[in-house]
Write an enzyme that holds these catalytic residues in place. Structure first.
Site, PDB file in Angstrom:
ATOM      1  N   ASN A 147       0.833  -1.209   0.000  1.00  0.00           N
ATOM      2  CA  ASN A 147       0.000   0.000   0.000  1.00  0.00           C
ATOM      3  C   ASN A 147       0.867   1.258   0.000  1.00  0.00           C
ATOM      4  O   ASN A 147       0.569   2.223  -0.705  1.00  0.00           O
ATOM      5  CB  ASN A 147      -0.940   0.009   1.213  1.00  0.00           C
ATOM      6  CG  ASN A 147      -2.211  -0.759   0.938  1.00  0.00           C
ATOM      7  OD1 ASN A 147      -3.031  -0.332   0.130  1.00  0.00           O
ATOM      8  ND2 ASN A 147      -2.371  -1.908   1.580  1.00  0.00           N
ATOM      9  N   MET A 197       0.407  -2.558  11.776  1.00  0.00           N
ATOM     10  CA  MET A 197      -0.312  -3.608  12.493  1.00  0.00           C
ATOM     11  C   MET A 197      -0.260  -3.485  14.015  1.00  0.00           C
ATOM     12  O   MET A 197      -0.457  -4.473  14.720  1.00  0.00           O
ATOM     13  CB  MET A 197       0.212  -4.984  12.049  1.00  0.00           C
ATOM     14  CG  MET A 197       0.088  -5.247  10.554  1.00  0.00           C
ATOM     15  SD  MET A 197      -1.586  -5.029   9.905  1.00  0.00           S
ATOM     16  CE  MET A 197      -2.302  -6.574  10.431  1.00  0.00           C
ATOM     17  N   ASN A 225      -6.378   5.434   7.831  1.00  0.00           N
ATOM     18  CA  ASN A 225      -6.010   4.007   7.824  1.00  0.00           C
ATOM     19  C   ASN A 225      -6.726   3.306   6.674  1.00  0.00           C
ATOM     20  O   ASN A 225      -7.789   3.740   6.243  1.00  0.00           O
ATOM     21  CB  ASN A 225      -6.439   3.361   9.154  1.00  0.00           C
ATOM     22  CG  ASN A 225      -6.033   1.897   9.248  1.00  0.00           C
ATOM     23  OD1 ASN A 225      -4.927   1.524   8.871  1.00  0.00           O
ATOM     24  ND2 ASN A 225      -6.931   1.048   9.749  1.00  0.00           N
ATOM     25  N   HIS A 272      -8.309  -0.504   5.862  1.00  0.00           N
ATOM     26  CA  HIS A 272      -8.662  -1.752   6.536  1.00  0.00           C
ATOM     27  C   HIS A 272      -9.228  -2.722   5.503  1.00  0.00           C
ATOM     28  O   HIS A 272     -10.073  -2.342   4.689  1.00  0.00           O
ATOM     29  CB  HIS A 272      -9.704  -1.474   7.625  1.00  0.00           C
ATOM     30  CG  HIS A 272     -10.074  -2.698   8.388  1.00  0.00           C
ATOM     31  ND1 HIS A 272      -9.255  -3.242   9.359  1.00  0.00           N
ATOM     32  CD2 HIS A 272     -11.147  -3.512   8.309  1.00  0.00           C
ATOM     33  CE1 HIS A 272      -9.822  -4.335   9.843  1.00  0.00           C
ATOM     34  NE2 HIS A 272     -10.973  -4.525   9.229  1.00  0.00           N
TER      35      HIS A 272
HETATM   36  C1  GRF Z   1      -3.251  -4.780   3.772  1.00  0.00           C
HETATM   37  O1  GRF Z   1      -4.244  -5.670   3.365  1.00  0.00           O
HETATM   38  C2  GRF Z   1      -3.795  -3.813   4.780  1.00  0.00           C
HETATM   39  O2  GRF Z   1      -5.087  -3.387   4.517  1.00  0.00           O
HETATM   40  C3  GRF Z   1      -3.764  -4.672   6.022  1.00  0.00           C
HETATM   41  O3  GRF Z   1      -2.560  -5.381   5.939  1.00  0.00           O
HETATM   42  C4  GRF Z   1      -2.168  -5.497   4.586  1.00  0.00           C
HETATM   43  C5  GRF Z   1      -0.839  -4.834   4.466  1.00  0.00           C
HETATM   44  O4  GRF Z   1      -0.298  -4.991   3.210  1.00  0.00           O
HETATM   45  N1  GRF Z   1      -3.916  -3.890   7.214  1.00  0.00           N
HETATM   46  P1  GRF Z   1       0.907  -4.081   2.714  1.00  0.00           P
HETATM   47  O5  GRF Z   1       1.972  -4.069   3.808  1.00  0.00           O
HETATM   48  O6  GRF Z   1       0.382  -2.706   2.437  1.00  0.00           O
HETATM   49  O7  GRF Z   1       1.415  -4.778   1.488  1.00  0.00           O
END
Ligand code: GRF
Length: 212
Positions: free
Chosen positions: A14, A86, A103, A105
């Site tokens: 992300n 997390m 955030n 989710h």
């Molecule tokens: C994503 O699905 C986010 O929404 C969730 O954990 C995952 C993290 O993926 N909280 P990344 O680290 O962004 O690849």
């Protein structure tokens, strides 16, 4: 130009979608609560300052939150973006950045707050799942919603295939939400976010699909 700090815990896909989106904002830093987060190297490879404040180095949640906030504030960001971060953040932290903390989710909130969202979606047999960008408030995964994307849940889905389908949409909606945020377009009214996009085309997702 508005400044943002991105918080990650792992892979950072992300975060990369945000860095690659050409937003009218400066990414001042990427901070992870884990030294071993692969996303740190990906951020550095794009020339972004990336560092860790390892939560295991702190005896309490409050001490970690305070150290994290102190480090964030060194970069004077306008907004703080949680992208696969997390750790649960305490009330002091959340209130310090009230209205400036976003955030993503991996569920259609308010369904499935917390973890293991794809597993729980499959267990519940929902036919439509998705992801949500929201402001962060004291109540976990309950802040005002900015944007959501829905995907069908298919009969052959496993946690992994469903997660992949949702993640693809996360990468679409998060940069867009941040674009609105840094452009000053988002107005929080109670628990609702107004974006003010007139005449937006509205599709309908029905799963399984039925012929019209
Ligand atoms: C994503 O699905 C986010 O929404 C969730 O954990 C995952 C993290 O993926 N909280 P990344 O680290 O962004 O690849």
């Amino acid at each position: 130009m508005k400044r943002i700090v991105i918080l990650i815990s792992g892979r950072g896909s992300n975060m990369l979608s945000i860095l690659d989106a050409n937003l009218p904002a400066e990414v001042a830093a990427v901070i992870s609560n884990r030294r071993d987060a692969p996303g740190l190297a990906s951020a550095r490879a794009r020339g972004i300052e990336a560092l860790a404040i390892e939560h295991r180095d702190y005896a309490t949640r409050e001490a970690f939150d305070a150290a994290l906030a102190e480090k964030i504030d060194e970069f004077s960001p306008d907004y703080v973006i949680l992208a696969g971060f997390m750790r649960i953040l305490g009330n002091d932290f959340v209130n310090r950045y009230a209205g400036r903390l976003l955030n993503i989710h991996p569920s259609l909130l308010p369904a499935f707050p917390g973890t293991a969202t794809h597993k729980r979606a499959l267990e519940e047999g929902v036919k439509i799942h998705g992801c949500t960008v929201h402001f962060v408030t004291e109540k976990l995964d309950h802040g005002a919603i900015v944007i959501q994307a829905a995907v069908p849940v298919l009969e052959a889905d496993t946690e992994e295939t469903l997660a992949t389908r949702v993640l693809k949409q996360e990468h679409r909606i998060y940069p867009e939400a941040i674009r609105w945020l840094v452009s000053g377009r988002l107005k929080i009214e109670g628990n609702r976010v107004c974006i003010g996009i007139p005449g937006m085309p509205m599709g309908t997702l029905i799963s399984p699909e039925i012929p019209c």
